[in-house]
Design an enzyme around this catalytic site. Structure first.
Site, PDB file in Angstrom:
ATOM      1  N   SER A  74      41.199  35.845  43.688  1.00  0.00           N
ATOM      2  CA  SER A  74      41.675  36.454  44.925  1.00  0.00           C
ATOM      3  C   SER A  74      41.247  35.582  46.103  1.00  0.00           C
ATOM      4  CB  SER A  74      41.089  37.867  45.043  1.00  0.00           C
ATOM      5  OG  SER A  74      41.450  38.437  46.244  1.00  0.00           O
ATOM      6  N   GLU A  91      74.584  20.734  31.388  1.00  0.00           N
ATOM      7  CA  GLU A  91      74.822  21.776  32.391  1.00  0.00           C
ATOM      8  C   GLU A  91      75.579  23.012  31.915  1.00  0.00           C
ATOM      9  OE1 GLU A  91      76.592  18.662  34.824  1.00  0.00           O
ATOM     10  OE2 GLU A  91      75.430  19.440  36.495  1.00  0.00           O
TER      11      GLU A  91
HETATM   12  C1  LIG Z   1      48.350  34.625  39.250  1.00  0.00           C
HETATM   13  C2  LIG Z   1      47.728  35.966  39.538  1.00  0.00           C
HETATM   14  C3  LIG Z   1      48.351  37.106  39.061  1.00  0.00           C
HETATM   15  C4  LIG Z   1      47.792  38.362  39.330  1.00  0.00           C
HETATM   16  N1  LIG Z   1      48.423  39.481  38.868  1.00  0.00           N
HETATM   17  C5  LIG Z   1      47.887  40.704  39.090  1.00  0.00           C
HETATM   18  C6  LIG Z   1      48.507  41.878  38.609  1.00  0.00           C
HETATM   19  O1  LIG Z   1      49.535  41.835  37.964  1.00  0.00           O
HETATM   20  N2  LIG Z   1      47.910  43.072  38.886  1.00  0.00           N
HETATM   21  C7  LIG Z   1      46.752  43.170  39.599  1.00  0.00           C
HETATM   22  O2  LIG Z   1      46.249  44.269  39.801  1.00  0.00           O
HETATM   23  N3  LIG Z   1      46.150  42.069  40.067  1.00  0.00           N
HETATM   24  C8  LIG Z   1      46.699  40.849  39.837  1.00  0.00           C
HETATM   25  N4  LIG Z   1      46.087  39.734  40.329  1.00  0.00           N
HETATM   26  C9  LIG Z   1      44.899  39.905  41.152  1.00  0.00           C
HETATM   27  C10 LIG Z   1      43.641  39.787  40.323  1.00  0.00           C
HETATM   28  O3  LIG Z   1      43.537  40.854  39.425  1.00  0.00           O
HETATM   29  C11 LIG Z   1      42.489  39.805  41.262  1.00  0.00           C
HETATM   30  O4  LIG Z   1      42.582  38.652  42.038  1.00  0.00           O
HETATM   31  C12 LIG Z   1      41.184  39.790  40.517  1.00  0.00           C
HETATM   32  O5  LIG Z   1      40.972  40.936  39.783  1.00  0.00           O
HETATM   33  C13 LIG Z   1      40.052  39.578  41.467  1.00  0.00           C
HETATM   34  O6  LIG Z   1      38.888  39.330  40.707  1.00  0.00           O
HETATM   35  P1  LIG Z   1      38.023  38.020  40.920  1.00  0.00           P
HETATM   36  O7  LIG Z   1      36.829  38.162  40.083  1.00  0.00           O
HETATM   37  O8  LIG Z   1      38.824  36.820  40.675  1.00  0.00           O
HETATM   38  O9  LIG Z   1      37.691  38.177  42.451  1.00  0.00           O
HETATM   39  P2  LIG Z   1      37.203  37.094  43.545  1.00  0.00           P
HETATM   40  O10 LIG Z   1      38.376  36.300  43.971  1.00  0.00           O
HETATM   41  O11 LIG Z   1      36.100  36.298  42.918  1.00  0.00           O
HETATM   42  O12 LIG Z   1      36.703  38.039  44.623  1.00  0.00           O
HETATM   43  C14 LIG Z   1      37.582  38.930  45.256  1.00  0.00           C
HETATM   44  C15 LIG Z   1      36.883  39.791  46.308  1.00  0.00           C
HETATM   45  O13 LIG Z   1      36.058  40.739  45.698  1.00  0.00           O
HETATM   46  C16 LIG Z   1      34.775  40.729  46.287  1.00  0.00           C
HETATM   47  N5  LIG Z   1      33.810  41.060  45.246  1.00  0.00           N
HETATM   48  C17 LIG Z   1      33.818  40.573  43.983  1.00  0.00           C
HETATM   49  N6  LIG Z   1      32.788  41.127  43.300  1.00  0.00           N
HETATM   50  C18 LIG Z   1      32.151  41.931  44.139  1.00  0.00           C
HETATM   51  C19 LIG Z   1      31.024  42.759  44.015  1.00  0.00           C
HETATM   52  N7  LIG Z   1      30.343  42.849  42.881  1.00  0.00           N
HETATM   53  N8  LIG Z   1      30.621  43.466  45.087  1.00  0.00           N
HETATM   54  C20 LIG Z   1      31.286  43.378  46.250  1.00  0.00           C
HETATM   55  N9  LIG Z   1      32.355  42.600  46.427  1.00  0.00           N
HETATM   56  C21 LIG Z   1      32.793  41.894  45.379  1.00  0.00           C
HETATM   57  C22 LIG Z   1      34.609  39.351  46.844  1.00  0.00           C
HETATM   58  O14 LIG Z   1      33.718  39.345  47.926  1.00  0.00           O
HETATM   59  C23 LIG Z   1      36.015  39.011  47.267  1.00  0.00           C
HETATM   60  O15 LIG Z   1      36.250  39.484  48.560  1.00  0.00           O
HETATM   61  C24 LIG Z   1      46.602  38.477  40.087  1.00  0.00           C
HETATM   62  C25 LIG Z   1      45.982  37.314  40.557  1.00  0.00           C
HETATM   63  C26 LIG Z   1      46.528  36.075  40.291  1.00  0.00           C
HETATM   64  C27 LIG Z   1      45.863  34.842  40.811  1.00  0.00           C
END
Ligand SMILES: Cc1cc2nc3c(=O)[nH]c(=O)nc-3n(C[C@H](O)[C@H](O)[C@H](O)COP(=O)(O)OP(=O)(O)OC[C@H]3O[C@@H](n4cnc5c(N)ncnc54)[C@H](O)[C@@H]3O)c2cc1C
Ligand code: FES
Ligand code: FES
Length: 1336
Positions: A268, A1267
């Site tokens: 995210s 094509e």
């Molecule tokens: C290609 C793609 C497809 C996706 N498709 C979907 C989908 O179909 N459905 C859907 O629901 N989502 C979808 N997502 C979103 C995805 O599920 C979220 O981006 C993901 O769950 C976020 O988790 P992360 O660990 O990567 O978060 P990060 O990017 O690491 O963090 C996200 C936010 O959460 C906060 N955070 C994280 N952990 C904590 C904590 N313990 N306490 C307080 N704050 C915290 C961080 O500060 C930050 O602001 C998609 C994302 C991508 C890139």
């Protein structure tokens, strides 16, 4: 904190090699680290945002607690290098190579013909490799899931699946897909056996041998077990990264840096930093804080640490579902369902539960379910610990929660469900998988045991506003009532009142989204009803046809057929022509060894170029201020129009297109200037720092309607006429008028536009490495721009990672600008567009508005048709005139309409200039005539295939431009298709299905194509070749065509092999180079093999003839002996070949000509099942019959057919290019632009090459095929339309109706005119509640 001040040391392994880094910039992602620092270029950049899978690698980690090694796939583009301490990374280079030993995954993908341009192949390989590391004998479902996050734009996925299928231990049962029965118990259709010649033989494959895999580095195990856990800190220019090891420390850090994000999976935060340019001075990475990963079961439910990845969450929940009684795991089952379709596997493997909750996406799939399921989170901060329910008060706004900045979420409690409690989750997305939902929901109801009275109800939606929303009032209304139709009908009204979406809501689709809120509730109602019936609480059953609402669409992919004719027995076994042969680079592509333009190693002093583009649709440029940009570290120079030494414009017809805008811009995305810097990142920062001041000009034109009104068109307009349409309209039984809009299509080649210009020598010489379909066009453009002769510029094209028409004109412009930078700085300059830039700048397929008036007889004969086509050309002419000409040439498709006329206009608008795309206007043109034929059938209440058949060309025929042809093979394809698809039986089965199902409808379509091959501009039908034979007998072939995945070089090897009578292993094609073969024509118009194959044949025949005296002298001698002798006999073993192709022409003044060499014919049958409540559909079966003469290489040709079909399916059913009201393209990557993924492949895709077809007009009696098949993807569109018609009939709506292309779920659902859509639409035909009551 003292510890934190120290710079950390990062240690990880890549392919068994230790990497130690002390000064890592926290902004560095693994992808650029691999490609730029370690020079491991097998891992590809396709989007940079986790959406395409091209960058897939395997991450392995040792778990000290369990001593297990965890392997998972991940997208390197979103993985911060700082997070990799202790990890072992495996890339495609690490698992096998052509030099040592191929890995079976690489080998099978290649030999099963699953690699065309090859740009997606390393990612595909790594997804499957990781799966096999965890599960050496997977099920098909595992393969499908593993590949769900990988996109391929070339193959159509079928060969990839077939290659991977060989790792599975499964039968080819029909799986009860289509008829409801099963072939195993004799109630379903037995799949036809793929007898006859095969495309590959799986007996040849290397076995999978787990003992050959790289072991996990023992040093990392030791490190994990003995190394003291310390805080790590990494400092970059703009960002500091801190990774704590304890919760206490994490809480302290968060309290000192409340604005710092906690980066977990980075899925995210990463895209926000990358695409929105956010800079976080401090980032906290708590991935080593154990408390965030704890899983604790209690009698009431389970506490899950929020650091668990979504895959781990799913695994834990599946375990609970397997162990506990079903009634206690209702919530877990609903979450598992959501988790199986959320994003791709690579994302789920790293994205965390906490990240999903806290990033509070408005359309998060989990939050509505967690909220409805009464979940709560445990939060800690310096102020202490507390628990917060995940309810409407938690989600407070767009990506905002009620958390305080210093809060750290530790875990989530997921309660078990109680007796009588049911939980369901539903989602609808633009693509079935790997796509954020349009609307998503979680619903929970508690029904009094035995009473049927609702005691509690909770409904949350995502996608209906800035945040997860609760339907609180609706729930309150239902609580205390009986779960019945009456309650439901009142709930609908209140739901619509409660969840209001203003017309201007971001994301649009207001009616669709509102109708989904209703249909999800309806579905929930039915599912609960069904459970209550089974439990005996409710007596009356939901009738069978209505139950179709809750039955999922079929989803099991079955093996398809690939039918082709074997070569004659008389043909020499050494002669490869007509036999399947693997793409000549498939193995290098699957091992990551294949070199694409951006893989060319960096040249000393090389600079990187990033473009500055217009942010206004129509404006005067007042000032370009680069002063701050030029101050930035690494920025070397700015390139503007003033710097161009030669021609500053490209001229087509009488229209000029500026390379770089001088005084005015006419679209968002127009090129204004470029910044060159020492690195990509610096050039990007420099480009952002360039300030452009504009003065907006009034009334930009965006639509074709506005263009027509303002007479904003590119002249000349084209017109064509046969017979007398006006008179004919007076004599017909019926006249009907209609229209269809066909949206544009982004090329989405997996390799973005790439070029490298290197100044060499002392006399203004330039070597240009470019990913272009038209090397000579680029060479000439660069020479004109630099004001030097063409002989100083040599263009080199090794291979192209997909092109589809999009790498001709636009590539030349970008290369010219890069060349100016190289000229100005005297240094090598590279330009590789990011996906978003590529989509913004380079244009797409022309969207077309087609209007028609048709006159027909009661018996179905079409006597007259009048067409008008308006193509949105964008701000420059590019190839738009040729596109509209081609539209007119194909407006008849396969039909003989005696009186026919058409006009076609290229509209000039303030959108980015559109360009060539596979089919070059034909896919838009034929859509209009097929829409017209469908309307005629609907008006006459007859099956569409009957009207098509009645009006098709038969016997010796003449087109409307007076070209004679014989349509016999068109009819043969049509009849053959009817037979192989068992058309008559399918018609009956579909009718029966539709009678028995109210909310699922099936539809079918049988569509023909007649496609003209070669360039109407006769001079382009030529090709040259240069063939050298060396003394050792090896042969080097050069020709004018480029290899972009279509298998041209492979076919050329087959041609040379036949002509020289040597095995293909003796022949090599290095690249396409304008120094070897001059004056090449673009590889386009499906004419590459026809032209270049003949030129190579010509050269080879010359050489073979020269060897004749030697062969005669020594008839038993070897090839090597002959070629060596030729040298000593002073015989030249180098020859050019030339093919002067047909002199085609089209005289638009006289409306007649011979614009094509011949026609490729085909027919396609598709059957779909449509969910009328959501517009979701699945293509159940497709049978394609193509007349491609005598195929030179059936595996390559079938690959082209399947790939084009899926690209057509994308065009007509999925791919949308949304623009803002200010003309700004909103889709800039796979997150917003959905190309078909594996989940879109028809469940059974059969390809049949028409047997016994000859073609005297092309090499070895073959036919061009690149094509034509794209249009046949429209069989899916028309099958959907047929299903929609069946749904409309249920609402009493009969006759023609408009369905624009693409038939997205939104369009299909709204066109169904169900009571739900009618309720939210402008007209409300019936009271919804009563309607459902009536049905039940
Ligand atoms: C290609 C793609 C497809 C996706 N498709 C979907 C989908 O179909 N459905 C859907 O629901 N989502 C979808 N997502 C979103 C995805 O599920 C979220 O981006 C993901 O769950 C976020 O988790 P992360 O660990 O990567 O978060 P990060 O990017 O690491 O963090 C996200 C936010 O959460 C906060 N955070 C994280 N952990 C904590 C904590 N313990 N306490 C307080 N704050 C915290 C961080 O500060 C930050 O602001 C998609 C994302 C991508 C890139
Ligand atoms: S480049 Fe990483 S997913 Fe597309
Ligand atoms: S082969 Fe998959 S993108 Fe080209």
């Amino acid at each position: 904190m003292a510890e934190q001040e120290k710079q950390g040391t990062l240690c990880f392994f890549v392919n068994g090699r230790k990497v130690t880094e002390q000064h890592v910039d926290p902004e560095t992602m693994l992808l650029s680290f691999l490609r730029e620092k370690l020079r491991l270029t097998g891992t590809k950049y396709g989007c940079g945002g986790g959406g395409c899978g091209a960058c897939t690698v395997m991450i392995s980690r040792f778990q000290p607690g369990t001593r297990a090694i965890l392997h998972f796939s991940a997208n390197a583009c979103l993985l911060p290098v700082c997070q990799l301490h202790g990890a072992a990374i495996t890339t495609v280079e690490g698992i096998g190579s052509t030099k040592t030993r191929l890995h079976p995954v690489q080998e099978r993908l290649a030999r099963a013909h699953g690699s065309q341009c090859g740009f997606c192949s390393p990612g595909m390989v790594m997804s499957i490799y990781t799966l096999l590391r965890n599960k050496p004998q997977p099920y098909m479902a595992d393969i499908i899931e593993a590949l769900g996050g990988n996109l391929c734009r070339c193959t159509g996925y079928r060969p990839i699946v077939d290659g991977c299928r060989t790792f599975c231990q499964e039968s080819t049962c029909c799986l009860g897909n289509v008829d409801g029965g099963c072939c195993m118990n004799g109630t379903g259709t037995e799949p036809e056996l793929n007898d006859g010649p095969q495309l590959f033989n799986k007996k040849d494959f290397l076995p999978l041998d787990a003992t050959q895999e790289l072991i996990f580095p023992p040093e990392l195990i030791l490190m994990a077990e003995t190394e003291p856990q310390r805080t790590q800190t990494f400092r970059g220019e703009r960002m500091t990264w801190v990774s704590p090891v304890s919760l206490e420390e994490l809480v302290q850090l968060k309290s000192s840096h409340p604005r710092a994000p906690l980066v977990m999976g980075n899925t995210s935060i990463g895209p926000e930093i990358k695409f929105k340019g956010l800079v976080h001075p401090v980032i906290i990475s708590p991935t080593r804080v154990a408390e965030l990963f704890e899983v604790t079961e209690t009698p009431q439910g389970v506490w899950l640490g929020v650091g668990c990845s979504l895959s781990q969450v799913r695994c834990v929940l599946e375990g609970l579902v397997g162990r506990l009684p079903g009634e206690r795991t209702e919530l877990y089952q609903a979450l598992v369902k959501q988790l199986s379709s959320l994003a791709g596997q690579q994302i789920r493997n790293v994205a965390t539960l906490g990240g999903n909750i806290v990033s509070a996406l408005p359309n998060s799939d989990l939050n509505p379910v967690l909220a409805a399921g009464r979940c709560r989170i445990r939060v800690t901060s310096e102020g202490g610990q507390r628990e917060i329910p995940l309810d409407q008060d938690f989600f407070v706004g767009f990506r905002k929660t009620a958390l305080r900045p210093e809060d750290v979420v530790v875990s989530v409690f997921l309660p078990e469900t109680r007796k009588g409690e049911l939980v369901r989750a539903y989602r609808q997305a633009p693509r079935k998988e790997n796509a954020l939902a349009t609307v998503t929901t979680g619903m929970r109801v508690l029904i009094g045991v035995g009473s049927g009275v609702v005691q509690d109800l909770s409904i949350f939606y995502g996608g209906l506003g800035p945040t997860t929303v609760s339907a609180t009032r609706t729930c309150a209304l239902v609580v205390g009532r009986i779960w019945d139709e009456e309650t439901l009908s009142q709930a609908y009204d209140l739901l619509l009142e409660e969840l209001v979406l203003p017309p201007s809501v971001p994301g649009g689709k207001v009616e669709f989204r509102r109708s989904l809120t209703l249909s999800f509730l309806f579905r929930f109602y039915l599912e609960v009803h069904q459970v209550l019936t089974e439990e005996g609480v409710i007596q009356h059953q939901v009738p069978g046809p209505v139950r179709s609402a809750i039955r999922p669409l079929p989803s099991q992919i079955q093996p398809g057929l690939q039918k082709f004719q074997a070569v004659s027995e008389a043909q020499s076994p050494q002669d490869p022509v007509g036999r399947p042969m693997m793409h000549r680079s498939a193995l290098s592509q699957a091992t990551g060894e294949a070199v694409y333009c951006d893989d060319v190693p960096r040249i000393e002093g090389e600079l990187f170029l990033v473009l500055v583009t217009s942010s206004r649709p129509h404006a005067k440029i007042l000032e370009v201020d680069a002063s701050s940009a030029l101050q930035l570290p690494g920025v070397v120079d700015l390139v503007t129009w003033k710097d161009v030494p030669g021609k500053k414009v490209r001229t087509i017809e009488r229209y000029e297109e500026e390379l770089l805008a001088e005084k005015e811009v006419s679209c968002v995305g127009q090129l204004i200037c470029a910044v060159v810097a020492d690195s990509r990142a610096q050039a990007k920062q420099g480009a952002v720092a360039v300030k452009v001041r504009y003065e907006d000009l009034p009334d930009p034109v965006f639509t074709v309607e506005e263009a027509i009104e303002r007479n904003s068109i590119f002249e000349p307009q084209r017109k064509i006429e046969r017979g007398n349409v006006t008179e004919a309209f007076k004599t017909v039984d019926h006249i009907h008028e209609g229209q269809i809009r066909i949206g544009g299509q982004e090329h989405f080649y997996m390799e973005t536009q790439s070029m490298l210009v290197v100044p060499v020598g002392e006399e203004a010489e330039y070597k240009v490495y470019v990913s272009s379909q038209a090397p000579t066009f680029t060479q000439d453009a660069v020479a004109e721009t630099l004001d030097i002769p063409s002989n100083r510029v040599s263009c080199h094209v090794k291979r192209i990672g997909g092109a589809f028409g999009g790498k001709v004109t636009k590539t030349a412009i970008l290369t010219c600008i890069t060349a100016v930078a190289a000229w100005k700085t005297g240094r090598a300059v590279r330009c590789v567009l990011e996906r978003g830039e590529d989509m913004l700048i380079t244009g797409a397929r022309h969207p077309v508005l087609g209007k028609y008036k048709v006159g027909f007889m009661e018996d179905g004969r079409i006597m007259a048709a009048d067409f008008q086509y308006y193509a949105n050309a964008g701000n420059t002419i590019d190839e738009s005139l040729l596109v509209v000409e081609k539209i007119l040439l194909h407006m008849d498709n396969a039909y003989s309409v005696p009186n026919l006329q058409g006009v076609a206009v290229a509209c000039r608008t303030n959108l980015p200039s559109n360009t060539a795309f596979r089919g070059f206007g034909v896919p838009q043109s034929i859509m209009v005539v097929e829409s017209m034929v469908t309307d005629v059938a609907a008006q006459l209440r007859r099956p569409t295939h009957e009207i098509r058949e009645l009006n098709m060309y038969r016997g010796p025929s003449t087109t409307h431009y007076k070209m004679d042809f014989d349509p016999e093979n068109l009819m043969r394809c049509w009849e053959h298709c009817k037979t192989v698809a068992d058309h008559a039986a399918r018609l009956r089965a579909v009718a029966q299905f539709n009678q028995q199902n109210r909310w699922k409808k099936r539809g079918m379509a049988l569509v023909p194509i007649k496609y003209g091959i070669a360039f109407a501009e006769g001079f382009l039908n030529q090709a040259a070749a240069l063939v050298h034979i060396y003394k050792d007998g090896s042969v080097l072939v050069s020709h004018g065509g480029t290899e972009m995945g279509q298998g041209l070089h492979t076919k050329i090897l087959q041609v040379a092999s036949r002509e020289l009578q040597v095995p293909t292993s003796k022949i090599f094609i290095s690249e396409t180079s304008t120094s070897c073969v001059p004056n090449t024509c673009p590889s386009a118009a499906s004419f590459g093999t026809d032209a270049n194959g003949m030129a190579v044949k010509n050269a080879c025949q010359t050489l073979y003839k020269r060897l004749e005296p030697i062969r005669k002298q020594d008839p038993k001698g070897s090839w090597e002996n002959w070629t060596r002798k030729a040298f000593f006999d002073k015989i030249s073993m180098s020859a050019t070949g030339f093919h002067r192709g047909p002199d085609l022409h089209m005289d638009w003044g006289r409306m007649k000509g011979q614009p094509y060499a011949y026609f490729t014919y085909g027919a396609c049958f598709t059957e779909v099942e449509l969910d009328c409540l959501t517009g979701d559909y699945r293509a159940l079966m497709t049978d394609l019959v193509m007349d491609i003469g005598r195929s030179i290489n059936p595996s390559v040709d079938i690959g082209q057919i399947e790939g084009a079909f899926l690209q057509g399916l994308g065009l007509y059913t999925m791919e949308e290019l949304p623009f803002s009201p200010r003309g700004e393209l909103l889709a800039r990557g796979p997150a917003q632009y959905k190309v078909p993924a594996l989940c879109d492949l028809p469940l059974r895709l059969n390809v049949h090459l028409l047997p016994d077809s000859d073609n005297p007009h092309a090499i070895y009696s073959s036919k061009g095929i690149g094509e034509p098949v794209l249009f046949l993807g429209s069989s899916v569109f028309y099958a959907i339309k047929d299903a929609v018609a069946a749904a409309r009939a249920e609402s009493g709506l009969e006759g023609p109706f408009t369905l624009d292309s693409p038939a997205t779920p939104e369009r299909a659902c709204l066109a169904c005119a169900t009571p739900f859509t009618q309720k939210v639409g402008p007209t409300c035909l019936s009271r919804l509640g009563k309607y459902i009551l009536k049905e039940l």
